[in-house]
Design an enzyme around this catalytic site. Structure first.
Site, PDB file in Angstrom:
ATOM      1  N   ASP A   8       0.729  -1.413   0.099  1.00 56.90           N
ATOM      2  CA  ASP A   8      -0.039  -0.038   0.058  1.00 56.90           C
ATOM      3  C   ASP A   8       0.921   1.234   0.201  1.00 56.90           C
ATOM      4  O   ASP A   8       1.622   1.474   0.894  1.00 56.90           O
ATOM      5  CB  ASP A   8      -1.054   0.107   1.067  1.00 56.90           C
ATOM      6  CG  ASP A   8      -1.691  -1.162   1.323  1.00 56.90           C
ATOM      7  OD1 ASP A   8      -1.049  -2.351   1.460  1.00 56.90           O
ATOM      8  OD2 ASP A   8      -2.933  -1.116   1.368  1.00 56.90           O
ATOM      9  N   GLU A  39      -4.426   2.549  -2.963  1.00 54.38           N
ATOM     10  CA  GLU A  39      -5.569   2.941  -2.720  1.00 54.38           C
ATOM     11  C   GLU A  39      -5.660   3.998  -1.657  1.00 54.38           C
ATOM     12  O   GLU A  39      -6.515   4.550  -1.297  1.00 54.38           O
ATOM     13  CB  GLU A  39      -6.644   1.782  -2.167  1.00 54.38           C
ATOM     14  CG  GLU A  39      -6.161   1.184  -0.981  1.00 54.38           C
ATOM     15  CD  GLU A  39      -7.313   0.584  -0.226  1.00 54.38           C
ATOM     16  OE1 GLU A  39      -8.485   1.041  -0.440  1.00 54.38           O
ATOM     17  OE2 GLU A  39      -7.050   0.493   1.107  1.00 54.38           O
ATOM     18  N   ASN A  40      -4.280   4.034  -1.120  1.00 61.56           N
ATOM     19  CA  ASN A  40      -4.382   5.338  -0.177  1.00 61.56           C
ATOM     20  C   ASN A  40      -3.231   6.263  -0.482  1.00 61.56           C
ATOM     21  O   ASN A  40      -2.675   6.920   0.713  1.00 61.56           O
ATOM     22  CB  ASN A  40      -3.814   4.808   1.162  1.00 61.56           C
ATOM     23  CG  ASN A  40      -4.778   3.609   2.141  1.00 61.56           C
ATOM     24  OD1 ASN A  40      -4.249   2.611   2.339  1.00 61.56           O
ATOM     25  ND2 ASN A  40      -6.004   4.089   2.141  1.00 61.56           N
ATOM     26  N   HIS A  68     -11.026   1.542  -0.173  1.00 59.42           N
ATOM     27  CA  HIS A  68     -11.063   2.946  -0.457  1.00 59.42           C
ATOM     28  C   HIS A  68     -10.964   3.187  -2.033  1.00 59.42           C
ATOM     29  O   HIS A  68     -10.671   4.357  -2.427  1.00 59.42           O
ATOM     30  CB  HIS A  68      -9.781   3.723   0.316  1.00 59.42           C
ATOM     31  CG  HIS A  68     -10.072   3.576   1.675  1.00 59.42           C
ATOM     32  ND1 HIS A  68     -10.870   3.945   2.325  1.00 59.42           N
ATOM     33  CD2 HIS A  68      -9.296   2.876   2.717  1.00 59.42           C
ATOM     34  CE1 HIS A  68     -10.713   3.918   3.898  1.00 59.42           C
ATOM     35  NE2 HIS A  68      -9.779   3.102   3.824  1.00 59.42           N
ATOM     36  N   HIS A 154      -6.996  -8.142  -0.385  1.00 59.74           N
ATOM     37  CA  HIS A 154      -6.911  -6.968   0.401  1.00 59.74           C
ATOM     38  C   HIS A 154      -7.623  -7.020   1.684  1.00 59.74           C
ATOM     39  O   HIS A 154      -8.975  -6.903   1.280  1.00 59.74           O
ATOM     40  CB  HIS A 154      -7.254  -5.807  -0.822  1.00 59.74           C
ATOM     41  CG  HIS A 154      -6.860  -4.523  -0.030  1.00 59.74           C
ATOM     42  ND1 HIS A 154      -5.730  -3.818  -0.090  1.00 59.74           N
ATOM     43  CD2 HIS A 154      -7.960  -3.742   0.460  1.00 59.74           C
ATOM     44  CE1 HIS A 154      -5.750  -2.758   0.309  1.00 59.74           C
ATOM     45  NE2 HIS A 154      -7.094  -2.364   0.768  1.00 59.74           N
ATOM     46  N   HIS A 179      -3.261  -4.112   2.558  1.00 57.47           N
ATOM     47  CA  HIS A 179      -4.430  -3.436   3.568  1.00 57.47           C
ATOM     48  C   HIS A 179      -4.152  -3.109   5.018  1.00 57.47           C
ATOM     49  O   HIS A 179      -4.348  -2.191   5.218  1.00 57.47           O
ATOM     50  CB  HIS A 179      -5.875  -4.223   3.720  1.00 57.47           C
ATOM     51  CG  HIS A 179      -6.910  -3.503   4.302  1.00 57.47           C
ATOM     52  ND1 HIS A 179      -7.446  -2.449   4.070  1.00 57.47           N
ATOM     53  CD2 HIS A 179      -7.525  -4.135   5.429  1.00 57.47           C
ATOM     54  CE1 HIS A 179      -8.444  -2.268   4.819  1.00 57.47           C
ATOM     55  NE2 HIS A 179      -8.431  -3.003   5.625  1.00 57.47           N
ATOM     56  N   HIS A 181      -1.153  -2.674   6.296  1.00 60.68           N
ATOM     57  CA  HIS A 181       0.003  -1.779   6.229  1.00 60.68           C
ATOM     58  C   HIS A 181       1.450  -2.213   7.008  1.00 60.68           C
ATOM     59  O   HIS A 181       2.385  -1.462   7.405  1.00 60.68           O
ATOM     60  CB  HIS A 181      -0.267  -0.205   6.832  1.00 60.68           C
ATOM     61  CG  HIS A 181      -1.135   0.362   5.855  1.00 60.68           C
ATOM     62  ND1 HIS A 181      -1.196   1.839   5.777  1.00 60.68           N
ATOM     63  CD2 HIS A 181      -1.916  -0.007   4.750  1.00 60.68           C
ATOM     64  CE1 HIS A 181      -2.131   2.081   4.853  1.00 60.68           C
ATOM     65  NE2 HIS A 181      -2.657   1.001   4.173  1.00 60.68           N
TER      66      HIS A 181
END
Length: 270
Positions: A8, A39-40, A68, A154, A179, A181
């Protein structure tokens, strides 16, 4: 074939570290295909078209999203026209974009990339990732129509990620968890030849709470109430990734190496 998969990408710190380091890393590691979960990447909440373009221009071949996926509303239209970005295959039946895609490398190799969302401890009751993935694996058999296959799983629960690893064992080259992290220490080759890791880890500032500047999460943990919005930490990022060497004939993994580059976790010299 060599595949480079980044965990991520978190906020500006993760984006800048990835776009700065990726060209050199690709050359030195002799990789054929690069995937990054992003996605972040935009302020910790989703991905904007501009930031997606920056990552693709830096050398990422495929961007995966997650729960997200559409926090940045401009992504809804963008994913319809950008096949190098995939959202989870089981996000919603009418979600824009695509949940899987077959890509062609510069030497003509075919690579399937698909993403699924887990069900355990997630914010929404997503459809079964196993049933959603089944027809995709059937239509793109490894060693037949595709020479490699990558699954981004994820989700929160390591047990669910591990189950997906065994479900895909022998049918894909890599199952990479994203997901949470936090990089896990279980990178390995499963019994039927699939490379697996429960979580690749994030590309972001690890002097933080999973990429968020620590003050506000601590406020909520200790006091039980919010004071302000979460903001991504902005210190030097560590890039967390795996490199998988794939047999060109079978599509199965010969090796998997977890790399942590730069920042507080870096275990490689620049």
């Amino acid at each position: 074939m060599r595949i480079l998969f980044f965990g991520d990408v978190m906020g500006r710190a993760g984006r800048e570290a990835l776009t700065t380091r990726l060209p050199k890393l690709k050359r030195e590691s002799n990789v054929d295909f690069v995937v990054a979960n992003a996605e972040n990447a935009t302020n910790g909440l989703g991905l904007s078209p501009q930031h997606a373009s920056d990552l693709l221009a830096a050398g990422v071949d495929c961007i995966t999203l997650g729960d997200h996926a559409f926090d940045q509303k401009t992504m809804v239209q963008y994913v319809e026209n950008e096949p190098r970005i995939i959202r989870p295959i089981n996000y919603a039946r009418n979600a824009p974009g695509r949940g899987h895609q077959v890509y062609t490398t510069t030497d003509g190799g075919k690579i399937l990339v698909a993403q699924v969302l887990g069900q355990i401890f997630m914010r929404r009751p997503f459809d079964s990732p196993f049933w959603a993935l089944k027809p995709v694996l059937g239509s793109s058999p490894l060693g037949g129509l595709v020479q490699a296959a990558i699954i981004d799983v994820h989700c929160e629960a390591t047990s669910e990620k591990t189950a997906m690893g065994y479900y895909c064992d022998g049918r894909v080259s890599l199952v990479a968890g994203t997901h949470t992290h936090v990089p896990t220490a279980d990178a390995r080759i499963l019994s039927k030849g699939t490379a697996y890791i429960s979580d690749v880890g994030m590309c972001g500032d690890y002097n933080s709470i999973i990429g968020i500047a620590a003050e506000e999460p601590m406020q909520r943990f200790v006091m039980g109430m919010a004071k302000k919005r979460f903001t991504p930490a902005k210190g030097e990022a560590t890039l967390s990734a795996v490199i998988v060497d794939v047999d060109n004939r079978t599509g199965l993994a010969r090796s998997i190496e977890h790399r942590k580059i730069g920042g507080v976790l870096g275990n490689l010299e620049d």
